[in-house]
Design a protein around this motif. Sequence first.
Motif, short mmCIF file in Angstrom:
data_model
loop_
_atom_site.label_atom_id
_atom_site.label_comp_id
_atom_site.label_asym_id
_atom_site.label_seq_id
_atom_site.Cartn_x
_atom_site.Cartn_y
_atom_site.Cartn_z
N PRO A 550 -6.67 0.98 -2.67
CA PRO A 550 -7.95 0.36 -3.08
C PRO A 550 -8.72 -0.24 -1.91
CG PRO A 550 -6.17 -0.30 -4.54
CD PRO A 550 -5.53 0.39 -3.39
N LEU A 551 -8.01 -0.79 -0.93
CA LEU A 551 -8.68 -1.37 0.23
C LEU A 551 -9.33 -0.30 1.09
CD1 LEU A 551 -6.05 -4.06 1.34
CD2 LEU A 551 -7.98 -4.31 -0.22
N VAL A 552 -8.64 0.83 1.27
CA VAL A 552 -9.21 1.93 2.05
C VAL A 552 -10.42 2.52 1.33
CG1 VAL A 552 -8.75 4.24 2.98
CG2 VAL A 552 -7.02 2.46 3.17
N GLU A 553 -10.36 2.60 0.03
CA GLU A 553 -11.50 3.10 -0.74
C GLU A 553 -12.73 2.26 -0.48
OE1 GLU A 553 -13.46 5.68 -3.19
OE2 GLU A 553 -11.30 5.81 -2.80
N SER A 554 -12.56 0.95 -0.40
CA SER A 554 -13.69 0.05 -0.17
C SER A 554 -14.12 0.04 1.29
CB SER A 554 -13.31 -1.36 -0.61
OG SER A 554 -14.33 -2.27 -0.32
N LEU A 555 -13.16 0.11 2.21
CA LEU A 555 -13.48 0.02 3.63
C LEU A 555 -14.09 1.30 4.18
CD1 LEU A 555 -10.39 -1.81 5.21
CD2 LEU A 555 -12.72 -2.65 5.15
N VAL A 556 -13.51 2.44 3.81
CA VAL A 556 -13.85 3.71 4.46
C VAL A 556 -14.63 4.63 3.54
CG1 VAL A 556 -12.91 5.73 5.64
CG2 VAL A 556 -11.79 3.51 5.92
N PHE A 557 -14.06 4.98 2.40
CA PHE A 557 -14.63 6.03 1.57
C PHE A 557 -15.95 5.63 0.93
CE2 PHE A 557 -9.96 7.31 0.78
CZ PHE A 557 -9.92 7.94 2.01
N SER A 558 -16.23 4.35 0.83
CA SER A 558 -17.49 3.91 0.21
C SER A 558 -18.69 4.09 1.13
CB SER A 558 -17.38 2.43 -0.18
OG SER A 558 -17.18 1.62 0.97
N SER A 559 -18.45 4.41 2.41
CA SER A 559 -19.56 4.54 3.37
C SER A 559 -19.56 5.93 3.98
CB SER A 559 -19.43 3.48 4.46
OG SER A 559 -18.18 3.60 5.12
N ALA A 560 -19.63 6.96 3.15
CA ALA A 560 -19.69 8.34 3.65
C ALA A 560 -21.08 8.61 4.23
CB ALA A 560 -19.38 9.31 2.52
N PRO A 561 -21.18 9.42 5.31
CA PRO A 561 -20.06 10.00 6.05
C PRO A 561 -19.39 8.95 6.94
CG PRO A 561 -22.11 10.57 7.11
CD PRO A 561 -22.49 9.83 5.87
N PHE A 562 -18.15 9.17 7.28
CA PHE A 562 -17.41 8.22 8.09
C PHE A 562 -16.65 8.97 9.19
CE2 PHE A 562 -14.95 9.34 4.32
CZ PHE A 562 -13.81 9.87 4.88
N ASP A 563 -16.33 8.22 10.24
CA ASP A 563 -15.55 8.75 11.36
C ASP A 563 -14.60 7.65 11.80
OD1 ASP A 563 -14.50 9.93 13.58
OD2 ASP A 563 -16.39 10.11 14.68
N VAL A 564 -13.34 7.75 11.40
CA VAL A 564 -12.34 6.71 11.67
C VAL A 564 -11.70 6.96 13.04
CG1 VAL A 564 -10.23 5.61 10.86
CG2 VAL A 564 -11.88 6.50 9.20
N THR A 565 -11.69 5.92 13.86
CA THR A 565 -11.04 6.00 15.17
C THR A 565 -9.77 5.16 15.25
OG1 THR A 565 -12.38 4.20 16.06
CG2 THR A 565 -13.24 6.44 16.32
N ARG A 566 -9.57 4.24 14.30
CA ARG A 566 -8.33 3.47 14.25
C ARG A 566 -8.16 2.89 12.87
NH1 ARG A 566 -8.01 -1.20 18.40
NH2 ARG A 566 -9.34 -2.25 16.89
N ILE A 567 -6.92 2.84 12.41
CA ILE A 567 -6.61 2.23 11.13
C ILE A 567 -5.24 1.56 11.23
CG2 ILE A 567 -5.56 4.31 10.13
CD1 ILE A 567 -6.98 3.45 7.46
N SER A 568 -5.13 0.37 10.68
CA SER A 568 -3.87 -0.37 10.74
C SER A 568 -3.59 -1.02 9.40
CB SER A 568 -3.90 -1.44 11.83
OG SER A 568 -4.81 -2.47 11.51
N VAL A 569 -2.30 -1.18 9.11
CA VAL A 569 -1.83 -1.84 7.89
C VAL A 569 -0.88 -2.94 8.31
CG1 VAL A 569 -0.65 -1.57 5.68
CG2 VAL A 569 -2.06 0.31 6.59
N ALA A 570 -1.05 -4.12 7.73
CA ALA A 570 -0.22 -5.27 8.10
C ALA A 570 0.14 -6.07 6.86
CB ALA A 570 -0.96 -6.16 9.10
N VAL A 571 1.32 -6.67 6.91
CA VAL A 571 1.71 -7.67 5.92
C VAL A 571 1.85 -8.99 6.67
CG1 VAL A 571 2.81 -6.13 4.27
CG2 VAL A 571 4.13 -6.96 6.20
#
Length: 578
Positions: A550-571
Amino acid sequence: LYCRASTFETQANLPPPPVECKMPLGYYEDLSGASSDGDSTSSASDSEQSEFDARATKPLPHSKKRKISTADDRQLPKSPLKQQGLWNLAPRNHPPARQNPTTNNRLILHADVDSFYCQCEMIDRKIPPERPFAIGQKHIIVTCNYAARSYGVQKLELRERAYAKCPSLLILEGSDLEQYRRHGRKVYEHFRKACKEISSDIAVAKGSMDEMMADLTILLEKEENRSNGHPKSAAEKSIFVYGESSSTETGQIQLVEDQTGESISVQSPVASSSSDDGLLRKRLMSTAESHAWTIRQKILDATGFTTTLGLSINPLLAKIASGLRKPGTCNILYPWQATSLISQMPLRKLPGVGHRTMKLLKPALEQTFPGRCPRRNNNQQSVIWTCRDLMQTPVVLMLQCLRTLPGSEETRNRMVAHFKDMCEGVDDTHVVDDDGGLSKVVSCENSFRRGTIKTREAVNSALHDLYDRLPRLVQHRIECSRHKQSLAYPTVLSVVARLCVDKTHPAIVASGRSRPLVTRRKQCRFDGKAYVALTKAESKSKFIRRHVEPLVESLVFSSAPFDVTRISVAVLNFQDVS
């Protein structure tokens, strides 16, 4: 006469002055605060973010302060910094540092593992030390062993250029930092154990993956009333005392800045303090030096890693001392020798002065020294700015350059004062015991070339690797906790994505950055207790995936077109250190 680096003074008949709020800046991060928007040099990394920068330091009550004059010459008020974007630089509410009843003398030990990544590979792969090899990430090498350095191979060098210098060079892929983090944790545990065996009152703190620090001042308190003998000869062990002719072989020291490769040759002085206080300091240093060597030997016996130690009167000088001569030495830097050394150092070697800070300060330096000609450094024409240059730069110019930073004028005044103090060797922060160095954050990330991650399928494929790696890192973090599963669980999950956007994007236009990159982050609650109760690795990966999607959907996919250069997951927000 002591330079300002010797912050100790006798306060026998004077009441303690009021504690002034001074910002203890981190030892391992850029002072400009914001996260990097440039291309990452590594394709993947795992991190256990240290709290050393923010919580292991606090001003000493009796330290001198540099005052920046304001328009009405009033004392700068204290104000919270969290809303100004610099919350991690603000002082924490720690108990005051241990004070010697007769002096404010301190003794700080800084330990740095020699060529850390390379030693990890030598231990894991049984590589002989005479075999030249390097650790590669993407198209560069991030470090190399001493055999490779003898051929002229340098850190952060292109692979092609390194092969040209050493055709037999072996380059090992070092994008996955998991094994390095495990080795770093093991070294720190034995460093901490060795310090506590000497005295349980010694404060020990973890810095970066291969750096750690201890406050040995308690040893001075135990030894100062004893009759002091003469220091042991430096020839007995690998002891280097900066400025002592008896331990100086060539008189030349090469100061190299890790990130840019900037280097300057410094002539080691032969003059030494001859006052009674200076001789006392030497004897005290000699006593502590024997303990420091014991700590180094215990680390070597238990882990197989060699370390270089730095001894001085504050964390800044101790860290500088550990880099004077390597590998496997114990370096001592006396305060009366510090000013001449620091004044010749590249400005980037100061803790907290990174790429972004140098970019901000460069106009002030160029305006102060308009005729400075570029020097040839590592086959490139560049200007190497030194700490002496910054000391001669007017405060007004520095404040003008820093006005684009988030925060108040008070924050920028304190930042400039801290820069000036560091250039004189003054550091009033102290080491606070971190109770084992457990972090609140465990994260992993992947970075990519522009234009390679532009579809949902590509993003999901990149995330699968993180779903597999993060559970292993969390499990190791739980195993290191004394509380195990009772409190060793996170409560928040965070996703950070860096996107390449058009140069007309409002964020790029407003910031004036040359690289069209923006960083977005979102987080959510994470049921750490339920996660820890799972036993299968596949179940843990699915658990994390349900929170991330759900977080990726809001961060990335909601702003098409997109070009991701880095992605990280943390707890984050582990309860055993909250």
